[in-house]
Design an enzyme around this catalytic site. Structure first.
Site, PDB file in Angstrom:
ATOM      1  N   TYR A  42       0.607  -1.289   0.126  1.00  0.00           N
ATOM      2  CA  TYR A  42      -0.043  -0.139  -0.043  1.00  0.00           C
ATOM      3  C   TYR A  42       0.909   1.203   0.026  1.00  0.00           C
ATOM      4  CZ  TYR A  42      -3.945  -3.005   1.368  1.00  0.00           C
ATOM      5  OH  TYR A  42      -4.823  -3.709   1.473  1.00  0.00           O
ATOM      6  N   HIS A 204     -10.560   3.535   7.497  1.00  0.00           N
ATOM      7  CA  HIS A 204      -9.274   2.678   7.136  1.00  0.00           C
ATOM      8  C   HIS A 204      -8.916   1.954   8.320  1.00  0.00           C
ATOM      9  CE1 HIS A 204      -9.101   5.719   4.018  1.00  0.00           C
ATOM     10  NE2 HIS A 204      -8.896   4.832   3.112  1.00  0.00           N
ATOM     11  N   ARG A 234      -6.281   7.445  -8.344  1.00  0.00           N
ATOM     12  CA  ARG A 234      -5.506   6.404  -7.907  1.00  0.00           C
ATOM     13  C   ARG A 234      -6.303   5.180  -8.288  1.00  0.00           C
ATOM     14  NH1 ARG A 234      -7.147   3.745  -3.269  1.00  0.00           N
ATOM     15  NH2 ARG A 234      -5.238   2.572  -2.364  1.00  0.00           N
ATOM     16  N   GLU A 278     -10.183  -0.953  -9.138  1.00  0.00           N
ATOM     17  CA  GLU A 278     -10.948   0.630  -8.879  1.00  0.00           C
ATOM     18  C   GLU A 278     -10.158   1.702  -9.263  1.00  0.00           C
ATOM     19  OE1 GLU A 278     -13.184  -0.758  -4.901  1.00  0.00           O
ATOM     20  OE2 GLU A 278     -11.931   0.805  -4.486  1.00  0.00           O
ATOM     21  N   TYR A 329      -6.780  -9.413   4.085  1.00  0.00           N
ATOM     22  CA  TYR A 329      -7.890  -8.696   3.887  1.00  0.00           C
ATOM     23  C   TYR A 329      -8.334  -8.656   2.540  1.00  0.00           C
ATOM     24  CZ  TYR A 329      -9.533  -3.670   3.651  1.00  0.00           C
ATOM     25  OH  TYR A 329     -10.507  -2.776   3.200  1.00  0.00           O
ATOM     26  N   LYS A 330      -7.556  -8.696   1.875  1.00  0.00           N
ATOM     27  CA  LYS A 330      -8.262  -8.711   0.163  1.00  0.00           C
ATOM     28  C   LYS A 330      -8.990 -10.018  -0.060  1.00  0.00           C
ATOM     29  CE  LYS A 330      -4.708  -5.521  -2.170  1.00  0.00           C
ATOM     30  NZ  LYS A 330      -5.591  -4.776  -2.873  1.00  0.00           N
TER      31      LYS A 330
HETATM   32  C1  HEM Z   1      -5.080   9.272  -1.228  1.00  0.00           C
HETATM   33  C2  HEM Z   1      -6.234   8.736  -0.366  1.00  0.00           C
HETATM   34  C3  HEM Z   1      -6.400   7.278   0.034  1.00  0.00           C
HETATM   35  C4  HEM Z   1      -5.894   6.016   0.146  1.00  0.00           C
HETATM   36  C5  HEM Z   1      -4.214   6.144  -0.324  1.00  0.00           C
HETATM   37  C6  HEM Z   1      -6.551   5.116   0.375  1.00  0.00           C
HETATM   38  C7  HEM Z   1      -5.936   3.932   0.596  1.00  0.00           C
HETATM   39  C8  HEM Z   1      -6.773   2.701   0.607  1.00  0.00           C
HETATM   40  C9  HEM Z   1      -6.446   1.398   0.886  1.00  0.00           C
HETATM   41  C10 HEM Z   1      -5.094   0.930   0.466  1.00  0.00           C
HETATM   42  C11 HEM Z   1      -7.398   0.566   1.164  1.00  0.00           C
HETATM   43  C12 HEM Z   1      -7.486  -0.937   1.161  1.00  0.00           C
HETATM   44  C13 HEM Z   1      -8.072  -1.722  -0.206  1.00  0.00           C
HETATM   45  C14 HEM Z   1      -7.652  -2.838  -0.432  1.00  0.00           C
HETATM   46  O1  HEM Z   1      -6.676  -3.505  -0.446  1.00  0.00           O
HETATM   47  O2  HEM Z   1      -8.495  -3.392  -1.433  1.00  0.00           O
HETATM   48  C15 HEM Z   1      -8.724   1.248   1.135  1.00  0.00           C
HETATM   49  C16 HEM Z   1      -9.828   0.952   1.714  1.00  0.00           C
HETATM   50  C17 HEM Z   1     -11.008   1.821   1.720  1.00  0.00           C
HETATM   51  N1  HEM Z   1     -11.045   3.239   1.734  1.00  0.00           N
HETATM   52 FE1  HEM Z   1      -9.329   4.210   1.308  1.00  0.00          FE
HETATM   53  N2  HEM Z   1      -7.711   5.542   0.551  1.00  0.00           N
HETATM   54  C18 HEM Z   1      -7.948   6.966   0.370  1.00  0.00           C
HETATM   55  C19 HEM Z   1      -8.808   7.761   0.313  1.00  0.00           C
HETATM   56  C20 HEM Z   1     -10.044   7.330   0.780  1.00  0.00           C
HETATM   57  C21 HEM Z   1     -11.138   8.190   1.040  1.00  0.00           C
HETATM   58  C22 HEM Z   1     -11.270   9.880   0.874  1.00  0.00           C
HETATM   59  C23 HEM Z   1     -12.326   7.526   1.407  1.00  0.00           C
HETATM   60  C24 HEM Z   1     -13.676   7.959   1.730  1.00  0.00           C
HETATM   61  C25 HEM Z   1     -14.561   8.244   1.671  1.00  0.00           C
HETATM   62  C26 HEM Z   1     -11.852   6.119   1.387  1.00  0.00           C
HETATM   63  C27 HEM Z   1     -12.756   5.009   1.685  1.00  0.00           C
HETATM   64  C28 HEM Z   1     -12.443   3.784   1.690  1.00  0.00           C
HETATM   65  C29 HEM Z   1     -13.139   2.692   1.983  1.00  0.00           C
HETATM   66  C30 HEM Z   1     -14.471   2.531   2.346  1.00  0.00           C
HETATM   67  C31 HEM Z   1     -12.356   1.642   2.094  1.00  0.00           C
HETATM   68  C32 HEM Z   1     -12.896  -0.037   2.395  1.00  0.00           C
HETATM   69  C33 HEM Z   1     -12.450  -0.131   3.850  1.00  0.00           C
HETATM   70  C34 HEM Z   1     -13.125  -1.504   4.557  1.00  0.00           C
HETATM   71  O3  HEM Z   1     -12.646  -2.444   3.955  1.00  0.00           O
HETATM   72  O4  HEM Z   1     -14.017  -1.351   5.380  1.00  0.00           O
HETATM   73  N3  HEM Z   1     -10.419   6.149   0.990  1.00  0.00           N
HETATM   74  N4  HEM Z   1      -8.282   2.746   1.166  1.00  0.00           N
END
Ligand code: HEM
Length: 345
Positions: A42, A204, A234, A278, A329-330
């Site tokens: 990540y 997160h 992203r 995504e 997690y994935k």
């Molecule tokens: C540069 C900004 C961000 C980064 C680097 C980031 C990074 C991540 C990463 C690495 C994951 C895990 C995904 C996976 O392995 O499949 C994740 C999950 C998630 N992110 Fe972010 N994110 C960012 C911004 C945001 C923002 C602004 C939101 C929201 C409103 C958001 C909402 C979520 C949600 C809902 C999940 C799923 C969490 C779960 O499993 O319950 N993210 N994000």
């Protein structure tokens, strides 16, 4: 394939031509790894948006919204069916109404510019009245900025019914970002109803390493400083055991897809597994300064991925090397070994 074309008019020649192009998932797939990557971790992997990115099989990323070619009507029919059945997929916290109009106007203008032969926004000189036409779905709507009665539903839901992207808005309070409004039908194992109102750290929390390694803090800083005139994106990825290109694997739908993984493992039919990617767009909206985190989900089966040998080799290497906590997690820690073997076969 069924369409959602609702008007009585015939499709325009440009719309008919757009919808008749052959579907090639690999050609438009936003491949999530740089060519030389052999170990995934990540990071705050953000890049300027609206920049076409060539891949081994084609290109992606020229526009903010990727309508999806011939699949657009089917994706939108799925989206509209879910929104009709479950009003809880749209959550708008009090005070976010203007931000939702800001979002709608930004996207309608962008669609008009990106797809001039298919999407049309006419702006009245008073700056308040607009006319929107979407030739692919047959939408023909007059609207008045800020007047909910001028639309059949709220502005965020209206947009969600026109574009394949899930829509999320974050606002700043006391130096932190909060998820304050969303229209989400294609969440990957999370729920908009559950997450809305949370800050970046709460959202997160379930993701391994992210907050502990300082990535959540850096991501939040990046978004707090996002300039108003630049758009970033992203890419995120996972594997999905739900066949038939099922987009809605939200927590709300868990009873529907919860048995897909055991069934896939039982059958060992790894070509059916979907690489789920995504593309997320970060935009600071011009009227309110609200930041978007809009998610467009793409899929290609491993059968399709294997038609591009460089991709199959790279995906096998990345999945094999991934630390156990991230693979868990994935959701594929239990069956990654046969997947790697299948990709290398
Ligand atoms: C540069 C900004 C961000 C980064 C680097 C980031 C990074 C991540 C990463 C690495 C994951 C895990 C995904 C996976 O392995 O499949 C994740 C999950 C998630 N992110 Fe972010 N994110 C960012 C911004 C945001 C923002 C602004 C939101 C929201 C409103 C958001 C909402 C979520 C949600 C809902 C999940 C799923 C969490 C779960 O499993 O319950 N993210 N994000």
């Amino acid at each position: 394939m069924s369409t959602t074309f609702s008007g009585t008019r015939e499709l325009t020649p440009a719309a008919a031509s757009y919808l008749s192009r052959p579907v090639d998932h690999c050609a438009t797939l936003p491949w999530p790894f740089p060519d030389d990557l052999d170990a995934f971790r990540y990071s705050v992997n953000v890049d300027p948006a609206r920049v076409p990115r060539p891949t081994q099989a084609g290109e992606w990323g020229r526009t903010i919204v990727d309508l999806g070619g011939a699949e657009y009507p089917a994706i939108m029919a799925d989206r509209r069916r879910i929104l009709d059945a479950d009003p809880h997929r749209v959550k708008v916290r009090p005070g976010m109404e203007l931000a939702c109009w800001d979002l709608l106007l930004y996207y309608l203008r962008d669609l008009d510019r990106s797809y001039p032969e298919l999407m049309h926004l006419t702006e009245h000189p008073d700056g308040q009245r607009f006319h929107w036409r979407n030739d692919l779905l047959g939408t023909d709507q007059e609207l008045v900025l800020g007047d909910e009665k001028s639309l059949p539903c709220g502005p965020m839901e209206f947009l969600a019914r026109e574009v394949p992207d899930d829509l999320l808005l974050v606002t700043e309070r006391g130096g932190h970002l909060y998820f304050d409004a969303g229209a989400v039908t294609f969440a990957a194992a999370w729920s908009v109803s559950f997450d809305v109102g949370m800050d970046m750290y709460e959202i997160h929390g379930p993701v391994p390493r992210l907050t502990g390694e300082g990535i959540t803090a850096r991501a939040e800083q990046f978004l707090l400083r996002l300039p108003a005139d630049e758009v970033y994106r992203r890419v995120n990825w996972t594997l999905s055991a739900s066949g038939s290109r099922k987009l809605d694997v939200s927590l709300e739908e868990l009873p529907e897809w919860g048995t897909d993984i055991p069934a896939l493992v039982r059958d060992g039919d790894w070509g059916r597994l979907q690489l789920r990617i995504e593309v997320e767009h970060f935009i600071r909206l011009p009227m309110t300064g609200t930041v978007t985190f809009n998610i467009r989900t793409h899929m290609a089966s491993l059968e399709e991925v294997r038609t591009v040998p460089v991709w199959a080799r790279q995906l096998a290497t990345v999945i094999e090397e991934l630390p156990a906590d991230i693979a868990t997690y994935k959701g594929f820690a239990d069956y990654r070994d046969p997947v790697v073997a299948w990709l290398r076969d």
